[in-house]
Motif scaffolding. Structure first.
Motif, PDB file in Angstrom:
ATOM      1  N   SER A 198      66.554  19.542  19.862  1.00 44.10           N
ATOM      2  CA  SER A 198      67.250  20.643  19.194  1.00 44.10           C
ATOM      3  C   SER A 198      68.622  20.201  18.698  1.00 44.10           C
ATOM      4  O   SER A 198      69.143  19.146  19.084  1.00 44.10           O
ATOM      5  CB  SER A 198      67.423  21.807  20.175  1.00 44.10           C
ATOM      6  N   ALA A 199      69.210  21.036  17.861  1.00 50.88           N
ATOM      7  CA  ALA A 199      70.571  20.776  17.393  1.00 50.88           C
ATOM      8  C   ALA A 199      71.544  20.741  18.571  1.00 50.88           C
ATOM      9  O   ALA A 199      72.453  19.903  18.619  1.00 50.88           O
ATOM     10  CB  ALA A 199      70.985  21.842  16.390  1.00 50.88           C
ATOM     11  N   GLY A 200      71.333  21.633  19.537  1.00 53.74           N
ATOM     12  CA  GLY A 200      72.197  21.651  20.710  1.00 53.74           C
ATOM     13  C   GLY A 200      72.124  20.358  21.500  1.00 53.74           C
ATOM     14  O   GLY A 200      73.130  19.902  22.054  1.00 53.74           O
ATOM     15  N   TRP A 201      70.925  19.774  21.572  1.00 51.21           N
ATOM     16  CA  TRP A 201      70.778  18.496  22.282  1.00 51.21           C
ATOM     17  C   TRP A 201      71.623  17.419  21.595  1.00 51.21           C
ATOM     18  O   TRP A 201      72.318  16.652  22.271  1.00 51.21           O
ATOM     19  CB  TRP A 201      69.305  18.088  22.297  1.00 51.21           C
ATOM     20  N   GLN A 203      74.280  17.792  19.822  1.00 49.23           N
ATOM     21  CA  GLN A 203      75.690  18.069  20.061  1.00 49.23           C
ATOM     22  C   GLN A 203      76.104  17.667  21.477  1.00 49.23           C
ATOM     23  O   GLN A 203      77.175  17.076  21.677  1.00 49.23           O
ATOM     24  CB  GLN A 203      75.969  19.560  19.816  1.00 49.23           C
ATOM     25  N   GLN A 204      75.264  17.948  22.442  1.00 50.36           N
ATOM     26  CA  GLN A 204      75.579  17.582  23.827  1.00 50.36           C
ATOM     27  C   GLN A 204      75.647  16.072  23.999  1.00 50.36           C
ATOM     28  O   GLN A 204      76.543  15.543  24.671  1.00 50.36           O
ATOM     29  CB  GLN A 204      74.533  18.177  24.768  1.00 50.36           C
ATOM     30  N   GLN A 215      79.822  22.794  19.670  1.00 44.49           N
ATOM     31  CA  GLN A 215      78.687  23.082  20.547  1.00 44.49           C
ATOM     32  C   GLN A 215      78.063  24.408  20.121  1.00 44.49           C
ATOM     33  O   GLN A 215      77.830  25.303  20.928  1.00 44.49           O
ATOM     34  CB  GLN A 215      79.153  23.115  22.004  1.00 44.49           C
ATOM     35  N   SER A 216      77.782  24.521  18.849  1.00 45.48           N
ATOM     36  CA  SER A 216      77.293  25.770  18.257  1.00 45.48           C
ATOM     37  C   SER A 216      75.796  25.950  18.381  1.00 45.48           C
ATOM     38  O   SER A 216      75.268  27.048  18.171  1.00 45.48           O
ATOM     39  CB  SER A 216      77.671  25.806  16.772  1.00 45.48           C
ATOM     40  N   GLY A 217      75.086  24.851  18.686  1.00 43.22           N
ATOM     41  CA  GLY A 217      73.634  24.927  18.701  1.00 43.22           C
ATOM     42  C   GLY A 217      73.018  24.894  17.323  1.00 43.22           C
ATOM     43  O   GLY A 217      71.813  25.101  17.174  1.00 43.22           O
ATOM     44  N   GLU A 218      73.821  24.627  16.302  1.00 45.06           N
ATOM     45  CA  GLU A 218      73.337  24.569  14.932  1.00 45.06           C
ATOM     46  C   GLU A 218      73.782  23.267  14.278  1.00 45.06           C
ATOM     47  O   GLU A 218      74.841  22.727  14.590  1.00 45.06           O
ATOM     48  CB  GLU A 218      73.884  25.755  14.117  1.00 45.06           C
ATOM     49  N   THR A 223      79.030  19.276  12.478  1.00 39.98           N
ATOM     50  CA  THR A 223      78.138  18.473  13.331  1.00 39.98           C
ATOM     51  C   THR A 223      77.515  17.333  12.534  1.00 39.98           C
ATOM     52  O   THR A 223      77.417  16.202  13.018  1.00 39.98           O
ATOM     53  CB  THR A 223      77.038  19.363  13.929  1.00 39.98           C
TER      54      THR A 223
END
Length: 259
Positions: A198-201, A203-204, A215-218, A223
């Protein structure tokens, strides 16, 4: 005849003139160096203009390495803060001017043409001089390999240097950085191709490596800019900011976090 009060005044003045009396017999074992990072840059111009900018302008750097010959110029003492990083962040540390040594390499950077952006390569002798200098700095300050970074790593929203032609893999081979093992990347890439993260992965994982990233999840524009900076460092052949399987594999191997 000197009165007792007058003698006391003389003694106090003598103490002030010589500075305070300090006992140095109990040094603490709990400390480390001010210098935690090395930040690498290109100057975007020639030697003479680089020297002018870095010695008489608002910018400065601890070292400047010429191209031909690859003379190493010390411009700012390592004990002093140079103005090379600007607004920056790495591993949660911000404004890295206070905790880093800056090294500028004379290099034009890039030129935009009708056929696209053209990047200028670094000279072999210049990189050899850089490696010698870095080894000395790293040994003296015990700097971790992951803390030798580019300006684009610590300021990905606004900087591109030292660019995609900078030889990060060669520095890593000399113990001056990290580079993921090709076989491990290939195996991880096959897994991620079947199950994209995922996008969140992303970013993390970027944050875990050291990058300042939302850390928006998008997969928003900031990003993707950080992804492009990461790719410029570890996959310079294609730094398009796309969250693809190979980029995921590179992050996974570098962070030691298989999925």
């Amino acid at each position: 005849m000197k009165t007792p009060a007058f003698a006391l005044i003389l003694a106090l003045l003598a103490g002030c003139a010589g500075g305070p009396q300090i006992d140095n017999s109990h040094p603490s074992a709990s400390y480390d160096s001010r210098v935690q990072f090395v930040v690498l840059h290109y100057t975007s111009t020639d030697l003479q203009h680089s020297l002018q900018l870095l010695t008489h302008g608002e910018l400065s750097s601890h070292y400047l390495i010429g191209a031909a010959p690859p003379t190493i110029y010390r411009l700012v003492d390592e004990n002093q803060r140079a103005w090379h990083a600007g607004e920056s962040e790495w591993q949660g540390r911000t404004w890295l001017n206070s905790s880093s040594i800056g090294i500028e390499l004379v290099n034009p950077g890039y030129a935009d043409s009708a056929n696209g952006r053209v990047w200028y390569p670094y000279r072999e002798e210049q990189i050899e001089a850089l490696i010698v200098l870095l080894k000395d700095i790293v040994q003296r300050y015990r700097i971790a390999p992951e803390n030798i970074v580019g300006h684009s790593d610590i300021a990905p929203q606004r900087k591109l240097d030292p660019g995609p032609l900078f030889p990060w893999q060669r520095l890593a081979a000399a113990g001056l950085g990290r580079w993921p093992e090709a076989g491990a990347v290939a195996r991880a890439q096959a897994r991620f191709a079947q199950a994209p993260p995922s996008a969140g992965w992303f970013q993390q994982q970027l944050r875990r490596l050291g990058y300042a990233v939302p850390q928006s999840g998008e997969l928003d524009a900031p990003t993707r800019q950080v992804l492009a900076a990461f790719q410029m460092h570890y996959r310079p052949s294609r730094c398009d900011g796309q969250a693809d399987a190979q980029t995921a594999a590179l992050l996974s191997v570098l962070n030691g976090s298989p999925r």
